[in-house]
Each structure stands twice: as structure tokens, then as C-alpha cells.
Write an enzyme that holds these catalytic residues in place. Sequence first.
Site, mmCIF file in Angstrom:
data_model
loop_
_atom_site.group_PDB
_atom_site.id
_atom_site.type_symbol
_atom_site.label_atom_id
_atom_site.label_comp_id
_atom_site.label_asym_id
_atom_site.label_seq_id
_atom_site.Cartn_x
_atom_site.Cartn_y
_atom_site.Cartn_z
ATOM 1 N N CYS A 34 0.832 -1.204 0.000
ATOM 2 C CA CYS A 34 0.000 0.000 0.000
ATOM 3 C C CYS A 34 0.866 1.255 0.000
ATOM 4 O O CYS A 34 0.380 2.348 -0.255
ATOM 5 C CB CYS A 34 -0.989 0.009 1.166
ATOM 6 N N CYS A 59 2.488 8.809 2.001
ATOM 7 C CA CYS A 59 1.958 10.036 1.417
ATOM 8 C C CYS A 59 1.747 11.104 2.494
ATOM 9 O O CYS A 59 1.891 10.844 3.690
ATOM 10 C CB CYS A 59 0.645 9.732 0.711
ATOM 11 N N CYS A 103 -5.291 5.767 5.788
ATOM 12 C CA CYS A 103 -4.176 6.321 6.563
ATOM 13 C C CYS A 103 -4.575 6.513 8.021
ATOM 14 O O CYS A 103 -3.770 6.282 8.931
ATOM 15 C CB CYS A 103 -3.716 7.660 5.978
#
Length: 143
Positions: A34, A59, A103
Site C-alpha cells: 500500500c 503520502c 491512513c
Amino acid sequence: MIYSERVMEHFANPRNVGEIENADGIGEVGNEKCGDIMKMYLKINNGIIEDVKFKTFGCGAAIATSSIATEMIKGKPIDEALKITNKAVVQALDGLPPAKLHCSVLAEQAVKTAVADFYKRQGVDPTPIVGVIEDRCEDCHGH
């Protein structure tokens, strides 16, 4: 993808970045598939999370959720920290785009995994306290 100002602030200036030497508990969640990996370090004294640091490979949303999660648990008793949910993390950041909600799940799991590690180091079975930590990386569908 539109991020809230709060997400951008925590991405640009993340809090509590780094490692804690001789941490009392360490949790690592996520995987290369991921693309987001979070590692959380806890210093615990008398049941209180005195210090918390994180290292996140991922990210901007992954970094922001790690940062806000550390702020939410620092100085708190363990039982209070364990009540943190991915929804609370998202709310604290004023929302996340749907594709980035995984997240916040990782941030919640990182806290729980670090606390579970703390208990394991004490010779205590963490499952009755922390619960079962599911690997929900498939939630991100490879994003």
C-alpha cells in the site's frame, strides 16, 4: 484531491517525528504494497504515555495522520490512548479524502500495536486490553 488546511499543516510541519531510544513500546503497521508504513515509539511511565515519536514512509495524509495521532495520545493514560479511533483522527484533521481514509486506520493501528508491544515486553497478554488488531491493509486497495 483536496486536503484540509489542518492536514496540510501537519504534513508540512509534522509533530513528534523521530525515534525514542529504549522505547517502552514500538508499533509498526502498513506494508510496501500500500506504500504507507508507520512506526510509532512510546515512552510510558506509570501508565501515562510520556513521550511518543513516529517515523512514517508514505503520502502526505499518512504523515499528517501519524502526526495528529501522536498529539492526541501524548501525556494521556494508556486506556485513553486506546480509545482513539480512525474517525477521531479524521475529525481532528478536519476530514480526509475517501481514498486516504486508510491512513487514519493505520494511525489507529500504530498506536494500538505500540501499546500491545509495551504489554508484551511486560510479560502481559495485550489482547484483553488492546483487542485484536486486524491487518486492514486491503482497505487501501493498493492506493
